[in-house]
Motif scaffolding. Sequence first.
Motif, PDB file in Angstrom:
ATOM      1  N   VAL A 147     -51.224  34.465 141.483  1.00 13.57           N
ATOM      2  CA  VAL A 147     -50.477  35.804 141.694  1.00 13.57           C
ATOM      3  C   VAL A 147     -49.143  35.413 141.147  1.00 13.57           C
ATOM      4  O   VAL A 147     -48.568  36.551 140.558  1.00 13.57           O
ATOM      5  CB  VAL A 147     -50.289  35.900 143.417  1.00 13.57           C
ATOM      6  N   ILE A 148     -48.325  34.429 141.303  1.00 18.10           N
ATOM      7  CA  ILE A 148     -46.922  33.993 140.783  1.00 18.10           C
ATOM      8  C   ILE A 148     -47.082  34.331 138.924  1.00 18.10           C
ATOM      9  O   ILE A 148     -46.038  34.717 138.651  1.00 18.10           O
ATOM     10  CB  ILE A 148     -46.609  33.013 141.066  1.00 18.10           C
ATOM     11  N   ALA A 149     -48.161  33.805 138.755  1.00 18.98           N
ATOM     12  CA  ALA A 149     -48.153  33.807 137.285  1.00 18.98           C
ATOM     13  C   ALA A 149     -48.181  35.171 136.367  1.00 18.98           C
ATOM     14  O   ALA A 149     -47.673  35.583 135.680  1.00 18.98           O
ATOM     15  CB  ALA A 149     -49.150  32.821 136.737  1.00 18.98           C
ATOM     16  N   TYR A 150     -49.059  35.960 137.373  1.00 17.32           N
ATOM     17  CA  TYR A 150     -49.180  37.306 136.932  1.00 17.32           C
ATOM     18  C   TYR A 150     -47.945  38.039 137.180  1.00 17.32           C
ATOM     19  O   TYR A 150     -47.385  38.920 136.353  1.00 17.32           O
ATOM     20  CB  TYR A 150     -50.084  38.132 137.884  1.00 17.32           C
ATOM     21  N   PHE A 181     -40.079  28.710 129.061  1.00 15.33           N
ATOM     22  CA  PHE A 181     -40.777  29.681 129.737  1.00 15.33           C
ATOM     23  C   PHE A 181     -40.462  30.313 130.804  1.00 15.33           C
ATOM     24  O   PHE A 181     -41.120  31.434 131.458  1.00 15.33           O
ATOM     25  CB  PHE A 181     -42.188  28.821 130.268  1.00 15.33           C
ATOM     26  N   GLY A 182     -39.203  29.761 131.293  1.00 13.64           N
ATOM     27  CA  GLY A 182     -38.706  30.453 132.600  1.00 13.64           C
ATOM     28  C   GLY A 182     -39.266  29.440 133.818  1.00 13.64           C
ATOM     29  O   GLY A 182     -40.298  29.023 133.645  1.00 13.64           O
ATOM     30  N   VAL A 183     -38.564  29.292 134.735  1.00 11.54           N
ATOM     31  CA  VAL A 183     -38.823  28.459 135.772  1.00 11.54           C
ATOM     32  C   VAL A 183     -40.203  28.970 136.648  1.00 11.54           C
ATOM     33  O   VAL A 183     -40.957  28.095 136.778  1.00 11.54           O
ATOM     34  CB  VAL A 183     -37.772  28.595 136.852  1.00 11.54           C
ATOM     35  N   MET A 184     -40.428  30.110 136.953  1.00 11.88           N
ATOM     36  CA  MET A 184     -41.918  30.597 137.699  1.00 11.88           C
ATOM     37  C   MET A 184     -42.803  30.601 136.655  1.00 11.88           C
ATOM     38  O   MET A 184     -43.865  30.061 137.200  1.00 11.88           O
ATOM     39  CB  MET A 184     -41.275  31.890 138.325  1.00 11.88           C
ATOM     40  N   ARG A 185     -42.714  30.883 135.358  1.00  9.56           N
ATOM     41  CA  ARG A 185     -43.922  31.010 134.609  1.00  9.56           C
ATOM     42  C   ARG A 185     -44.528  29.489 134.358  1.00  9.56           C
ATOM     43  O   ARG A 185     -45.589  29.223 134.406  1.00  9.56           O
ATOM     44  CB  ARG A 185     -43.552  31.715 133.396  1.00  9.56           C
ATOM     45  N   MET A 242     -49.205  24.162 136.962  1.00  7.50           N
ATOM     46  CA  MET A 242     -50.058  24.148 138.239  1.00  7.50           C
ATOM     47  C   MET A 242     -51.334  24.539 138.210  1.00  7.50           C
ATOM     48  O   MET A 242     -52.217  23.982 138.814  1.00  7.50           O
ATOM     49  CB  MET A 242     -49.132  24.871 139.641  1.00  7.50           C
ATOM     50  N   LEU A 243     -51.564  25.753 137.508  1.00  8.57           N
ATOM     51  CA  LEU A 243     -52.763  26.381 137.077  1.00  8.57           C
ATOM     52  C   LEU A 243     -53.626  25.202 136.351  1.00  8.57           C
ATOM     53  O   LEU A 243     -54.855  25.255 136.602  1.00  8.57           O
ATOM     54  CB  LEU A 243     -52.721  27.661 136.577  1.00  8.57           C
ATOM     55  N   VAL A 244     -52.996  24.690 135.349  1.00  9.41           N
ATOM     56  CA  VAL A 244     -53.710  23.700 134.383  1.00  9.41           C
ATOM     57  C   VAL A 244     -54.254  22.669 135.361  1.00  9.41           C
ATOM     58  O   VAL A 244     -55.299  22.101 135.246  1.00  9.41           O
ATOM     59  CB  VAL A 244     -52.749  23.098 133.390  1.00  9.41           C
ATOM     60  N   SER A 245     -53.441  22.108 136.254  1.00 10.35           N
ATOM     61  CA  SER A 245     -53.660  20.867 137.270  1.00 10.35           C
ATOM     62  C   SER A 245     -54.771  21.458 138.062  1.00 10.35           C
ATOM     63  O   SER A 245     -55.616  20.538 138.297  1.00 10.35           O
ATOM     64  CB  SER A 245     -52.617  20.781 138.060  1.00 10.35           C
ATOM     65  N   CYS A 246     -54.910  22.502 138.664  1.00  9.65           N
ATOM     66  CA  CYS A 246     -55.743  22.949 139.500  1.00  9.65           C
ATOM     67  C   CYS A 246     -57.308  22.852 138.592  1.00  9.65           C
ATOM     68  O   CYS A 246     -58.146  22.452 139.447  1.00  9.65           O
ATOM     69  CB  CYS A 246     -55.705  24.228 139.972  1.00  9.65           C
ATOM     70  N   ILE A 247     -57.219  23.411 137.577  1.00  9.27           N
ATOM     71  CA  ILE A 247     -58.375  23.372 136.801  1.00  9.27           C
ATOM     72  C   ILE A 247     -59.101  22.396 136.504  1.00  9.27           C
ATOM     73  O   ILE A 247     -60.253  21.948 136.428  1.00  9.27           O
ATOM     74  CB  ILE A 247     -58.239  24.494 135.468  1.00  9.27           C
ATOM     75  N   CYS A 248     -57.958  21.308 136.166  1.00  5.02           N
ATOM     76  CA  CYS A 248     -58.533  19.926 135.882  1.00  5.02           C
ATOM     77  C   CYS A 248     -59.159  19.397 137.122  1.00  5.02           C
ATOM     78  O   CYS A 248     -60.182  18.496 137.021  1.00  5.02           O
ATOM     79  CB  CYS A 248     -57.049  19.046 135.371  1.00  5.02           C
ATOM     80  N   VAL A 249     -58.361  19.577 138.297  1.00  5.97           N
ATOM     81  CA  VAL A 249     -59.195  19.030 139.584  1.00  5.97           C
ATOM     82  C   VAL A 249     -60.426  19.513 139.603  1.00  5.97           C
ATOM     83  O   VAL A 249     -61.268  18.950 139.888  1.00  5.97           O
ATOM     84  CB  VAL A 249     -58.420  19.240 140.832  1.00  5.97           C
ATOM     85  N   THR A 269     -46.857  21.873 148.264  1.00  7.14           N
ATOM     86  CA  THR A 269     -47.238  21.842 146.776  1.00  7.14           C
ATOM     87  C   THR A 269     -46.627  23.121 146.273  1.00  7.14           C
ATOM     88  O   THR A 269     -45.583  23.010 145.409  1.00  7.14           O
ATOM     89  CB  THR A 269     -48.786  21.935 146.692  1.00  7.14           C
ATOM     90  N   VAL A 270     -47.008  24.270 146.798  1.00  5.53           N
ATOM     91  CA  VAL A 270     -46.659  25.508 146.182  1.00  5.53           C
ATOM     92  C   VAL A 270     -45.163  25.631 146.312  1.00  5.53           C
ATOM     93  O   VAL A 270     -44.303  26.021 145.271  1.00  5.53           O
ATOM     94  CB  VAL A 270     -47.338  26.871 146.841  1.00  5.53           C
ATOM     95  N   ILE A 271     -44.482  25.474 147.486  1.00  5.93           N
ATOM     96  CA  ILE A 271     -43.063  26.096 147.630  1.00  5.93           C
ATOM     97  C   ILE A 271     -42.202  24.721 146.984  1.00  5.93           C
ATOM     98  O   ILE A 271     -41.432  25.063 146.355  1.00  5.93           O
ATOM     99  CB  ILE A 271     -42.901  26.058 149.292  1.00  5.93           C
ATOM    100  N   PRO A 272     -42.430  23.473 147.160  1.00  6.21           N
ATOM    101  CA  PRO A 272     -41.656  22.584 146.563  1.00  6.21           C
ATOM    102  C   PRO A 272     -41.760  22.416 145.138  1.00  6.21           C
ATOM    103  O   PRO A 272     -40.694  22.207 144.335  1.00  6.21           O
ATOM    104  CB  PRO A 272     -41.907  21.347 147.229  1.00  6.21           C
ATOM    105  N   SER A 273     -42.975  22.862 144.714  1.00  7.03           N
ATOM    106  CA  SER A 273     -43.019  22.748 143.194  1.00  7.03           C
ATOM    107  C   SER A 273     -41.951  23.643 142.425  1.00  7.03           C
ATOM    108  O   SER A 273     -41.505  23.396 141.449  1.00  7.03           O
ATOM    109  CB  SER A 273     -44.539  23.414 142.628  1.00  7.03           C
ATOM    110  N   PHE A 274     -41.852  24.814 143.017  1.00  8.72           N
ATOM    111  CA  PHE A 274     -40.828  25.794 142.484  1.00  8.72           C
ATOM    112  C   PHE A 274     -39.501  25.434 142.755  1.00  8.72           C
ATOM    113  O   PHE A 274     -38.617  25.610 141.949  1.00  8.72           O
ATOM    114  CB  PHE A 274     -41.183  27.154 143.131  1.00  8.72           C
ATOM    115  N   LEU A 275     -39.158  24.859 143.984  1.00  5.11           N
ATOM    116  CA  LEU A 275     -37.939  24.521 144.431  1.00  5.11           C
ATOM    117  C   LEU A 275     -37.582  23.343 143.397  1.00  5.11           C
ATOM    118  O   LEU A 275     -36.275  23.188 142.997  1.00  5.11           O
ATOM    119  CB  LEU A 275     -37.711  23.737 145.764  1.00  5.11           C
ATOM    120  N   VAL A 276     -38.523  22.340 142.834  1.00  2.00           N
ATOM    121  CA  VAL A 276     -38.155  21.229 142.103  1.00  2.00           C
ATOM    122  C   VAL A 276     -37.725  21.844 140.718  1.00  2.00           C
ATOM    123  O   VAL A 276     -36.736  21.260 140.110  1.00  2.00           O
ATOM    124  CB  VAL A 276     -39.380  20.125 142.110  1.00  2.00           C
ATOM    125  N   SER A 277     -38.706  22.846 140.502  1.00  2.00           N
ATOM    126  CA  SER A 277     -38.592  23.269 138.780  1.00  2.00           C
ATOM    127  C   SER A 277     -36.926  24.094 138.834  1.00  2.00           C
ATOM    128  O   SER A 277     -36.158  23.901 137.927  1.00  2.00           O
ATOM    129  CB  SER A 277     -39.445  24.279 138.686  1.00  2.00           C
TER     130      SER A 277
END
Length: 298
Positions: free
Chosen positions: A55-58, A184-188, A194-201, A232-240
């Motif tokens: 959703v965020i990527a879109y 790319f911008g923070v959110m993108r 993270m989508l790449v990471s999800c697919i790898c898992v 995961t979701v919330i802190p990943s954006f905060l860190v970026s």
Amino acid sequence: MKKKETFIYGVLLGVLGIVLFSSKAVMVKLAYRYNIDALSMLLLRMLFAFPFYVVIAYVYRNEKQEITQRKDYLWLVFFGFVGYYLASYFDFVGLTYIKASLERIILFIYPTIVLLFNKLFLKKAITKLQKLAILITYIGIIITFGSEVSISGSNTYLGGFFVLLSAVTYASYLVGSGWLIPKFGVMRFTAFAMLVSCICVFVHYGLFSRVDILNYPWQVYALGLCIAVFATVIPSFLVSISIKLINSSNFAVVAGIGPITTIILAVIFLNESLTVLQVVGTLVVISGILLISKRKEN
């Protein structure tokens, strides 16, 4: 917003992100009480996180960015693979062998690795202030965990080795994100990585696991959802966002709050003891973070 205020804002966001990330180790240890393996736990984390990142990527598909080239997308895939797939997998495996507090002290070597990678690959100098702040935070960590670290048995060494690998791979991600976020911008960037990471898992689980993911108690799925959203979701954006505002080297110093947070959460949820030395170490680590937050120039 003034430059100094922006820097302090970045530090605060970084601290919040690290605090949330630190809760992961405790929740994973709680989930392991239900006899779930590391890969299945990682799968649940990514399954619950995946829809959020889609959703965020879109939504942020047209986020303002610099001109990107094909190689930038290849690097994004690489850092997505390394940063939240390999680093997470190594960490989850390590946590099956060692306790949360020991995991955190080993993982905390990544700030030094970030500074080293920045110097080697991005030619960024390590400032005197960064060196001092790193030294202070490490002293705090040593004080805090001095009485906690007790290496005994091959399994403990094995767990420590996996967490060490996690520290190296996560440091690589932090360095790469500091370089690619402006493109790319923070959110993108965060959503795509993270989508790449999800697919790898998902691929890893499909190829190597024979475990029925639907055969666990409801508590496991509740913990998986909490890990996905709050660790995961919330802190990943905060860190970026924090890395964008203060750069990856300074963020690595701010991350010193992570081990202390893990200790506090472990005391509350895993019934681990809190000693006077740990309290003293906490104050020392916080002083190191306050030192780096006073930096006037980014």
